[in-house]
Design a protein around this motif. Structure first.
Motif, PDB file in Angstrom:
ATOM      1  N   SER A  90       0.805  -1.099  -0.220  1.00  0.00           N
ATOM      2  CA  SER A  90      -0.043  -0.061  -0.123  1.00  0.00           C
ATOM      3  C   SER A  90       0.855   1.208  -0.107  1.00  0.00           C
ATOM      4  O   SER A  90       1.979   1.248   0.594  1.00  0.00           O
ATOM      5  CB  SER A  90      -0.910   0.067   1.379  1.00  0.00           C
ATOM      6  OG  SER A  90      -1.526   1.208   1.398  1.00  0.00           O
ATOM      7  N   ARG A  91       0.153   2.308  -0.749  1.00  0.00           N
ATOM      8  CA  ARG A  91       1.067   3.326  -0.738  1.00  0.00           C
ATOM      9  C   ARG A  91       0.658   4.337   0.488  1.00  0.00           C
ATOM     10  O   ARG A  91       1.431   5.458   0.755  1.00  0.00           O
ATOM     11  CB  ARG A  91       0.778   4.390  -1.819  1.00  0.00           C
ATOM     12  CG  ARG A  91       1.477   3.909  -3.179  1.00  0.00           C
ATOM     13  CD  ARG A  91       1.398   4.519  -4.463  1.00  0.00           C
ATOM     14  NE  ARG A  91       0.102   4.311  -5.271  1.00  0.00           N
ATOM     15  CZ  ARG A  91       0.119   4.753  -6.474  1.00  0.00           C
ATOM     16  NH1 ARG A  91       1.218   5.095  -7.122  1.00  0.00           N
ATOM     17  NH2 ARG A  91      -1.070   4.265  -7.305  1.00  0.00           N
ATOM     18  N   SER A  92      -0.150   3.674   1.746  1.00  0.00           N
ATOM     19  CA  SER A  92      -0.341   4.488   2.799  1.00  0.00           C
ATOM     20  C   SER A  92       0.593   4.190   3.885  1.00  0.00           C
ATOM     21  O   SER A  92       0.670   4.820   4.876  1.00  0.00           O
ATOM     22  CB  SER A  92      -1.777   4.226   3.100  1.00  0.00           C
ATOM     23  OG  SER A  92      -2.009   2.793   3.463  1.00  0.00           O
ATOM     24  N   GLN A  93       1.583   3.173   3.641  1.00  0.00           N
ATOM     25  CA  GLN A  93       2.425   2.704   4.569  1.00  0.00           C
ATOM     26  C   GLN A  93       3.602   3.514   4.822  1.00  0.00           C
ATOM     27  O   GLN A  93       3.933   3.973   3.666  1.00  0.00           O
ATOM     28  CB  GLN A  93       2.696   0.925   4.424  1.00  0.00           C
ATOM     29  CG  GLN A  93       3.816   0.970   3.383  1.00  0.00           C
ATOM     30  CD  GLN A  93       4.272  -0.606   3.551  1.00  0.00           C
ATOM     31  OE1 GLN A  93       3.490  -1.418   3.241  1.00  0.00           O
ATOM     32  NE2 GLN A  93       5.416  -0.769   3.854  1.00  0.00           N
ATOM     33  N   PRO A  94       4.278   3.870   5.947  1.00  0.00           N
ATOM     34  CA  PRO A  94       5.345   4.554   6.024  1.00  0.00           C
ATOM     35  C   PRO A  94       6.679   4.001   5.161  1.00  0.00           C
ATOM     36  O   PRO A  94       6.648   2.775   5.194  1.00  0.00           O
ATOM     37  CB  PRO A  94       5.779   4.706   7.577  1.00  0.00           C
ATOM     38  CG  PRO A  94       4.443   4.022   8.172  1.00  0.00           C
ATOM     39  CD  PRO A  94       3.821   3.064   7.111  1.00  0.00           C
ATOM     40  N   LEU A  95       7.375   5.018   4.561  1.00  0.00           N
ATOM     41  CA  LEU A  95       8.360   4.704   3.812  1.00  0.00           C
ATOM     42  C   LEU A  95       9.783   3.929   4.872  1.00  0.00           C
ATOM     43  O   LEU A  95       9.434   4.654   6.013  1.00  0.00           O
ATOM     44  CB  LEU A  95       8.948   5.933   3.099  1.00  0.00           C
ATOM     45  CG  LEU A  95       8.149   6.353   1.947  1.00  0.00           C
ATOM     46  CD1 LEU A  95       8.585   7.549   1.326  1.00  0.00           C
ATOM     47  CD2 LEU A  95       8.079   5.237   0.909  1.00  0.00           C
ATOM     48  N   GLN A  96      10.129   3.196   4.394  1.00  0.00           N
ATOM     49  CA  GLN A  96      11.316   2.750   5.347  1.00  0.00           C
ATOM     50  C   GLN A  96      12.586   2.616   4.659  1.00  0.00           C
ATOM     51  O   GLN A  96      12.647   2.829   3.463  1.00  0.00           O
ATOM     52  CB  GLN A  96      11.041   1.037   5.662  1.00  0.00           C
ATOM     53  CG  GLN A  96       9.686   0.736   6.263  1.00  0.00           C
ATOM     54  CD  GLN A  96       9.518  -0.613   6.500  1.00  0.00           C
ATOM     55  OE1 GLN A  96      10.569  -1.417   6.847  1.00  0.00           O
ATOM     56  NE2 GLN A  96       8.491  -1.186   5.893  1.00  0.00           N
ATOM     57  N   PRO A  97      14.005   2.700   5.539  1.00  0.00           N
ATOM     58  CA  PRO A  97      15.029   2.810   4.623  1.00  0.00           C
ATOM     59  C   PRO A  97      15.121   1.527   3.795  1.00  0.00           C
ATOM     60  O   PRO A  97      14.836   0.513   4.104  1.00  0.00           O
ATOM     61  CB  PRO A  97      16.218   2.672   6.003  1.00  0.00           C
ATOM     62  CG  PRO A  97      15.441   3.323   6.937  1.00  0.00           C
ATOM     63  CD  PRO A  97      13.991   2.815   6.869  1.00  0.00           C
ATOM     64  N   GLY A  98      15.752   1.720   2.575  1.00  0.00           N
ATOM     65  CA  GLY A  98      16.010   0.784   1.628  1.00  0.00           C
ATOM     66  C   GLY A  98      14.689   0.655   0.481  1.00  0.00           C
ATOM     67  O   GLY A  98      14.874   0.125  -0.446  1.00  0.00           O
ATOM     68  N   MET A  99      13.768   1.352   0.717  1.00  0.00           N
ATOM     69  CA  MET A  99      12.703   1.639  -0.321  1.00  0.00           C
ATOM     70  C   MET A  99      13.159   2.464  -1.418  1.00  0.00           C
ATOM     71  O   MET A  99      13.816   3.358  -1.206  1.00  0.00           O
ATOM     72  CB  MET A  99      11.187   2.044   0.261  1.00  0.00           C
ATOM     73  CG  MET A  99      10.717   0.973   1.076  1.00  0.00           C
ATOM     74  SD  MET A  99       9.038   1.513   1.950  1.00  0.00           S
ATOM     75  CE  MET A  99       8.271   0.154   2.338  1.00  0.00           C
ATOM     76  N   ALA A 100      12.805   1.952  -2.694  1.00  0.00           N
ATOM     77  CA  ALA A 100      12.790   2.958  -3.765  1.00  0.00           C
ATOM     78  C   ALA A 100      11.649   3.214  -4.152  1.00  0.00           C
ATOM     79  O   ALA A 100      10.654   2.654  -4.291  1.00  0.00           O
ATOM     80  CB  ALA A 100      13.916   2.203  -4.747  1.00  0.00           C
ATOM     81  N   ILE A 101      11.592   4.763  -4.589  1.00  0.00           N
ATOM     82  CA  ILE A 101      10.114   5.258  -5.102  1.00  0.00           C
ATOM     83  C   ILE A 101      10.694   6.293  -6.186  1.00  0.00           C
ATOM     84  O   ILE A 101      11.616   6.639  -6.272  1.00  0.00           O
ATOM     85  CB  ILE A 101       9.503   5.933  -3.967  1.00  0.00           C
ATOM     86  CG1 ILE A 101      10.361   7.276  -3.512  1.00  0.00           C
ATOM     87  CG2 ILE A 101       8.833   4.922  -2.850  1.00  0.00           C
ATOM     88  CD1 ILE A 101       9.413   8.081  -2.349  1.00  0.00           C
TER      89      ILE A 101
END
Length: 372
Positions: free
Chosen positions: A323-334
């Motif tokens: 989901s795009r509503s979940q908080p971003l975490q280190p290591g995610m790419a957007i």
């Protein structure tokens, strides 16, 4: 790939523990199928593109293959199934790894030929199956080898959301591949911009003097992708109206990029983008200064009818289970890609903006405390 498989085994173990003691002591069997070769017509194949979930966990790039993870309480033992060596087919299709080659390539010690998949699955006697029955990655293998096990055994639990939660968090090696994909794409964009001012054939690029080109492109590098958009004037010089619109979008993009940090969601950045675009629409005179915030947001959705971005990785629109509503975490790419697009026939806006559209898109990896 072995560390990815162990992380998946841990997720399955944790999920089973939440389901109660009988589930946590189950014999788990997880099945991930490769893609088949797809054909555009008789004997003319499309370029092969591997199922990313299978590739992520096995590192194996051949069609008609399967990965099975199994174990009591924790499925941390791997079995790979691959096509047999076939000199007749290999003459036309190119070499296959075979069992020995696949073991050497992937580090998975137990490798069978794909014909044995059904028999091995039956012999494992899984009391808890993990497999995605909707839209099977390989319909023929699903029908021939997996369906008999599904009919005889328990209802399988979905695997895709677990794999996608792993794929969302990139290792430093994955980030390095994505950076190289980005570098190649940036170089291609610069060359394209330089060439577009010359004498270009209309079949290659159709744009009249005074118009802008919007190019949304990227590349794939060892299984990882980039996704970049730039907008530029075909004649190399922005008109005053083009400059105004471009700088408005650029300002919004910079603000959105500054929000890319752990704990902030893509949906939150999207809401911010809409508010900022609404402000820019007023500043440009596209909306009246007295327009309410609610109306400005509505207008922003009209003039930018897409989200601020999406997850990126082995696929352009990566890990759709997340989901795009979940908080971003280190290591995610957007991606971060605001835009404003004004139809030619929109008589509600100043004439000099009609028919103009701008989008600016960049790729971002979330880091601890700061973005890359």
């Amino acid at each position: 790939m072995s560390s990815m498989r162990h992380r998946l085994a841990s997720l399955i173990e944790a999920q089973a523990e939440r389901l109660g003691p009988s589930a946590s002591s189950s014999t788990h069997v997880a099945i991930i199928l490769s893609h088949p070769t797809r054909y555009m017509t008789n004997d003319i194949p499309y370029p092969f593109h591997q199922n990313q979930d299978f590739l992520y966990l096995s590192g194996f790039l051949e069609p008609d293959s399967a990965l099975v993870l199994h174990g009591k309480g924790r499925p941390d033992q791997a079995i790979l199934f691959v096509p047999r060596r076939d000199p007749g087919r290999e003459l036309w299709d190119g070499p296959r790894s075979g069992k020995d080659g696949a073991a050497a390539l992937t580090g998975i010690e137990r490798v069978h030929s794909i014909e044995e998949l059904g028999a091995v699955l039956k012999s494992l006697k899984g009391t808890m199956l993990w497999y995605d029955t909707s839209q099977p990655a390989h319909p023929r293998l699903h029908q021939a080898h997996v369906c008999p096990v599904l009919e005889a055994g328990p209802t399988p639990r979905t695997l895709r959301p677990l794999i996608h939660s792993l794929r969302a968090l990139k290792s430093s090696a994955e980030v390095a591949l994505m950076q190289e994909a980005g570098r190649i794409t940036a170089q291609a964009f610069r060359r394209t911009m330089a060439l577009s001012q010359g004498d270009v054939d209309e079949a290659v690029l159709f744009a009249k003097d005074g118009e802008m080109v919007l190019l949304d492109g990227g590349c794939e590098y060892f299984g990882y992708v980039s996704d970049i958009t730039r907008t530029w004037p075909i004649n190399g010089k922005f008109s005053p109206a083009q400059t105004e619109l471009y700088e408005s979008v650029l300002e919004v993009q910079r603000s959105c990029l500054s929000l890319c940090s752990p704990g902030v969601s893509l949906d939150h950045i999207y809401s911010t983008m809409l508010a900022l675009l609404g402000r820019q629409l007023k500043r440009l005179g596209i909306l009246e200064a007295s327009t309410s915030d609610a109306e400005a947001l509505k207008a922003a959705r009209r003039y930018c009818p897409h989200h601020v971005g999406h997850y990126l990785g082995m696929d352009v629109h990566d890990t759709p289970e997340l989901s795009r509503s979940q908080p971003l975490q280190p290591g995610m790419a957007i991606t971060i890609e605001p835009g404003l697009y004004i139809c030619e026939d929109n008589d509600q806006v100043p004439k000099h903006f009609r028919g103009l559209g701008v989008r600016i898109e960049d790729d971002v990896v979330i880091r601890e405390k700061e973005d890359l």
